[in-house]
Design an enzyme around this catalytic site. Structure first.
Site: not given
Length: 240
Positions: A102-104
């Site tokens: 899950l990206d930033y």
């Protein structure tokens, strides 16, 4: 047992991840660096070291879900001193690693575990576990663009697997989608949307296979229930 399975049982990562440790010369067996992925390990007689420290399989296994907030990095530390998801968790005295990405700027359901075999089952492409997302997109995508998402988008020369895409709402030049994908490439949904001239404004993972985020508050975590762990481990078998 093969060395990658042994290392996964020591909670160093999924089997695919620990193979990189072997290839990079970070594992020693009986005092000698090991680069051979076919190496067999006898836990009773062989001494295995990682970064100079002896490692053994762990008996205690942890499985939890976190409702990841935006602007938290899925990493143990960050060179730019950004907040990480591990700051939201207590010290379990075992090495926990995230299952998938899950990206930033994304939020929602994130699984973390100390069980490498479990992680491999979730992230390996051959198991095709469905992952469900709520996606807010800038741009009033038409049916032709949406069909491209459903059919698959070519990213770095390889077409994504067909996705399930439903339109939930359209308003003021934005469209809200519910997307289900069956793989986990880096920033996959953002890149798919970008390929059809849209821009992802918000991205939240709601579900992996039968395990749902539900009403877990943002920034909070809970242990997975035994039936949830079994459901994830047996998902493909259940549908064969």
């Amino acid at each position: 047992m093969r060395i990658n399975k042994f290392l996964a049982k020591c909670n160093l990562g999924s089997r695919r991840a620990v193979e990189e440790l072997v290839k990079n010369g970070e594992i020693a067996v009986n005092g000698n660096l090991c680069f051979d992925l076919t190496t067999q390990i006898d836990p009773e007689n062989d001494e295995v070291e990682f970064k100079g420290k002896k490692i053994l399989p762990k008996n205690e296994k942890i499985y939890l879900m976190l409702n990841k907030p935006k602007k938290y990095l899925v990493a143990h530390q960050d060179a730019f001193d950004r907040k990480t998801v591990y700051e939201l968790l207590p010290d379990f005295d075992v090495h926990l690693f995230a299952v998938g990405r899950l990206d930033y700027m994304s939020e929602g359901l994130l699984l973390l575990t100390s069980d490498g075999d479990f992680a491999n089952k979730i992230i390996h492409p051959r198991y095709k576990l469905p992952k469900v997302y709520k996606v807010l997109v800038k741009g009033n995508l038409d049916n032709e663009q949406l069909q491209k998402l459903r059919d698959g988008i070519v990213i770095e020369g390889k077409k994504t697997q067909p996705a399930i895409v439903f339109v939930k709402n359209r308003s003021q030049g934005k469209i809200q989608l519910r997307m289900t994908i069956f793989e986990g490439r880096k920033r996959q949904i953002r890149r798919m949307i970008g390929k059809i001239d849209g821009e992802v404004l918000e991205l939240k993972r709601l579900q992996i296979a039968d395990v749902k985020l539900g009403k877990l508050p943002t920034g909070m975590w809970r242990m997975l229930k035994p039936n949830e762990v079994l459901s994830l481990m047996n998902y493909k078998k259940k549908r064969d």
